[in-house]
Write a protein that holds these residues in place. Sequence first.
Motif, PDB file in Angstrom:
ATOM      1  N   LEU A  52       5.569 -22.731  28.401  1.00 41.83           N
ATOM      2  CA  LEU A  52       5.438 -23.442  27.130  1.00 41.83           C
ATOM      3  C   LEU A  52       5.261 -22.442  25.970  1.00 41.83           C
ATOM      4  CD1 LEU A  52       5.471 -26.312  26.189  1.00 41.83           C
ATOM      5  CD2 LEU A  52       3.012 -26.426  26.514  1.00 41.83           C
ATOM      6  N   ILE A  56       7.544 -21.738  22.582  1.00 42.33           N
ATOM      7  CA  ILE A  56       7.131 -21.591  21.181  1.00 42.33           C
ATOM      8  C   ILE A  56       7.851 -20.409  20.543  1.00 42.33           C
ATOM      9  CG2 ILE A  56       5.167 -21.039  19.679  1.00 42.33           C
ATOM     10  CD1 ILE A  56       3.383 -22.587  21.601  1.00 42.33           C
ATOM     11  N   LEU A  59      11.637 -21.199  20.117  1.00 41.87           N
ATOM     12  CA  LEU A  59      11.909 -22.096  18.987  1.00 41.87           C
ATOM     13  C   LEU A  59      11.785 -21.368  17.652  1.00 41.87           C
ATOM     14  CD1 LEU A  59      10.134 -25.429  19.982  1.00 41.87           C
ATOM     15  CD2 LEU A  59      12.576 -25.038  19.670  1.00 41.87           C
ATOM     16  N   GLN A  63      14.943 -20.735  15.174  1.00 33.18           N
ATOM     17  CA  GLN A  63      14.953 -21.318  13.833  1.00 33.18           C
ATOM     18  C   GLN A  63      15.210 -20.256  12.768  1.00 33.18           C
ATOM     19  OE1 GLN A  63      11.318 -22.954  11.982  1.00 33.18           O
ATOM     20  NE2 GLN A  63      12.608 -22.380  10.246  1.00 33.18           N
ATOM     21  N   LEU A  66      18.890 -19.224  12.879  1.00 32.04           N
ATOM     22  CA  LEU A  66      19.735 -20.252  12.272  1.00 32.04           C
ATOM     23  C   LEU A  66      19.681 -20.166  10.757  1.00 32.04           C
ATOM     24  CD1 LEU A  66      19.430 -23.619  14.194  1.00 32.04           C
ATOM     25  CD2 LEU A  66      21.374 -22.080  14.016  1.00 32.04           C
TER      26      LEU A  66
ATOM     27  N   ILE B  10      17.485 -27.113  11.627  1.00 34.91           N
ATOM     28  CA  ILE B  10      16.320 -26.287  11.301  1.00 34.91           C
ATOM     29  C   ILE B  10      15.083 -27.146  11.150  1.00 34.91           C
ATOM     30  CG2 ILE B  10      15.308 -24.859   9.473  1.00 34.91           C
ATOM     31  CD1 ILE B  10      18.078 -23.587   9.143  1.00 34.91           C
ATOM     32  N   LEU B  13      13.932 -28.086  14.514  1.00 36.92           N
ATOM     33  CA  LEU B  13      13.317 -26.941  15.197  1.00 36.92           C
ATOM     34  C   LEU B  13      11.923 -26.669  14.652  1.00 36.92           C
ATOM     35  CD1 LEU B  13      16.261 -24.415  15.552  1.00 36.92           C
ATOM     36  CD2 LEU B  13      15.078 -25.630  17.369  1.00 36.92           C
ATOM     37  N   ARG B  14      11.779 -26.815  13.333  1.00 31.73           N
ATOM     38  CA  ARG B  14      10.450 -26.610  12.720  1.00 31.73           C
ATOM     39  C   ARG B  14       9.437 -27.567  13.323  1.00 31.73           C
ATOM     40  NH1 ARG B  14      10.810 -27.399   6.487  1.00 31.73           N
ATOM     41  NH2 ARG B  14       8.587 -27.707   6.815  1.00 31.73           N
ATOM     42  N   ALA B  16       9.720 -29.186  16.087  1.00 29.66           N
ATOM     43  CA  ALA B  16       9.570 -28.917  17.519  1.00 29.66           C
ATOM     44  C   ALA B  16       8.592 -27.780  17.749  1.00 29.66           C
ATOM     45  CB  ALA B  16      10.926 -28.589  18.133  1.00 29.66           C
ATOM     46  N   LEU B  17       8.650 -26.754  16.894  1.00 29.02           N
ATOM     47  CA  LEU B  17       7.750 -25.609  17.044  1.00 29.02           C
ATOM     48  C   LEU B  17       6.291 -26.060  16.910  1.00 29.02           C
ATOM     49  CD1 LEU B  17       7.150 -22.579  17.242  1.00 29.02           C
ATOM     50  CD2 LEU B  17       7.552 -22.391  14.803  1.00 29.02           C
ATOM     51  N   LEU B  18       6.017 -26.828  15.842  1.00 29.38           N
ATOM     52  CA  LEU B  18       4.644 -27.319  15.656  1.00 29.38           C
ATOM     53  C   LEU B  18       4.264 -28.253  16.804  1.00 29.38           C
ATOM     54  CD1 LEU B  18       4.453 -27.959  11.810  1.00 29.38           C
ATOM     55  CD2 LEU B  18       3.365 -26.149  13.141  1.00 29.38           C
ATOM     56  N   MET B  20       5.354 -28.255  19.827  1.00 27.55           N
ATOM     57  CA  MET B  20       5.121 -27.511  21.064  1.00 27.55           C
ATOM     58  C   MET B  20       3.780 -26.780  21.009  1.00 27.55           C
ATOM     59  SD  MET B  20       7.853 -25.084  22.932  1.00 27.55           S
ATOM     60  CE  MET B  20       8.905 -26.008  24.008  1.00 27.55           C
ATOM     61  N   LEU B  21       3.430 -26.276  19.824  1.00 28.70           N
ATOM     62  CA  LEU B  21       2.133 -25.607  19.665  1.00 28.70           C
ATOM     63  C   LEU B  21       1.008 -26.584  20.007  1.00 28.70           C
ATOM     64  CD1 LEU B  21       0.550 -23.136  18.731  1.00 28.70           C
ATOM     65  CD2 LEU B  21       0.773 -23.934  16.385  1.00 28.70           C
ATOM     66  N   TYR B  22       1.131 -27.814  19.468  1.00 31.47           N
ATOM     67  CA  TYR B  22       0.061 -28.780  19.721  1.00 31.47           C
ATOM     68  C   TYR B  22       0.107 -29.321  21.144  1.00 31.47           C
ATOM     69  CZ  TYR B  22      -1.862 -28.497  15.149  1.00 31.47           C
ATOM     70  OH  TYR B  22      -2.500 -28.025  14.049  1.00 31.47           O
TER      71      TYR B  22
END
Lengths: 465, 152
Positions: A52, A56, A59, A63, A66, B10, B13-14, B16-18, B20-22
Amino acid sequence: MPIPFIEPKASAIADENRCMHAGEPVSVAASAARPAVRVPRLRPTELGLLLLALGILGLGLWQMDLARDGALAQRSVVALGAFGGAFLIMHAWLTIRRPFADQLVLPIAAAICALGQIVVARLIPELAVRQGMWVGVGAVALLGVVTVLPSIGWLRRYRYTFAALGVALVLSTFVLGVDPNGSGARLWLGAGGVYFQPSEVFKILLVIFFAAYLDEYRELLSYAGPRVGPLRLPPLPYLTPLLGMLALALLVVVLQRDLGAALLFFGVFLALLYAASGRALFVVLGVALFAVGATFLYQFFDHVQLRVDIWLDPWSRADTGGYQLVQGLTALAAGGIAGTGLTFGYPEYVPAAHTDFVIAAIGEELGLAGSLGVLALYVLLVHRGFHIALRTRDTFAALLAVGLTSVVGIQALVILGGTLKLMPLTGVTLPLLSYGGSSILANFILLGLLLSISHESEARLAAEH
Amino acid sequence: MLQLTAETTILLLRLALLGMLYLFVLLVVMSVRRDLRRAGAVAARSGAEARLPASARLVVLDPGRTSLESGARIPLQPITRLGRSDASTIVLDDSFVSGDHAHIVLRDGGWWLVDRGSTNGTMLNEQPVREEVGLASGDVIGLGQIQLQVSP
């Protein structure tokens, strides 16, 4: 992309393995006289969470690519592979050699490191490879600690050696110290582009010494001491070597203007003293002593005065001394709740945004949500460290775990508080997140020690049940 | 196939990043919770009450006729002598209390209460103390009217 999930069933199996059931005993390091213990064979929680954390990083890099180039860059894939490789090798080695070690410490560290990688790749792409290499060096150091360290007790035996080594390291910066990045403090050793900050390693050596000493005199500290009315004062004769060591450490770092390290050492010292004695009076006395010392420093050192003045009012000095703090606060404000998104903010205007002010960069591009996530990771890491300490029967190992955990927690507090203008700013790195080789290396050694303590105590507990 | 613009990708993805962090934080918290529950279950099974640290203290619930103050906290010494005599660690100037009434000692990492053959006896949680007993956090020691609670 598929999200790796920890399967409860797999964990339940691992939990069962910890208890002794009828069944074939798997090889164990315990002596033959003891009952056989089933060693957990896999570390599914650790593996799942590591994947996981890798997600992070993936991703974040994807991003940024991109946004910059319109497609995933090859270097990002390589970086992801190298980063993942380093942590999976650590995971595999722990599975083989230290199966009882805590399964959450490494993934939490990996998540923090991943965010660090993202920030460096965002701000100074040229340094990203270097940061990745330092994580690799850190991984080797962690593996070295868990493999080579004969036992936690071994550290106690050589406590004075470690103390002397630490002092020698820090003193050497007086003679050989250099200042490669123009910060105004000669805190680094080295040449040829590779620099090393001894105070990062010193903090670990200092914690080993404090823990060993306090363990030796714990009982005396808890009970002895002259009475004044209802208060029992600390037994000074027994505290003298400890206070001497502390004074020396503080003197060195204050002379070098490394105020962050001074604050860190003192905070860790108080935390350990309290953990060892359980007496709140020590903390009260310590804080009073700190107030006296801080007032003294404020009176006699210009740079301390400046720090405090900037803290109280950075706005009137926004173009000189308060520039960094004001830029940092502006960046945090610009980020809002969800952030601007990576590459869409302007964190490059914040000086040292990849080292000390890393939370400003995160706050701008990942927002309050991202900053709180980072904070949660540190809280969990500290919680885990204290959990390890509480599960340890050996008082030295428990104190060591408390001290090492306090180092991470207090250091994070010192720099986050400084960046957010909650306290005067003193430059230390945000552990595992900031760019910086010595910091990464020292923190991986610290993690290796925590994992070793955890393995030793859990193996003992498993043997007893 | 749905064609995503770069901006939308984008944005996704932004988030998704947050996310995934949580998700990571949530999974760690769940794992921590599982650990704590297991530790709690183990503690309950082995019957180990709340262990007292080496720095335990007594809280005065009822001072009786002594000059102690209600609510006062008295740190325990490795050998704490309770009694009316001046040689006691905690002097209880109550005629009900014997000169050397009871001892609280630290041994093997635990605190123990022993009655020293007092005239009127010592109580632990309303039960008379006949032999040495281990103390746990929250236990109440009674000497006549005096009530002292053990606390970490």
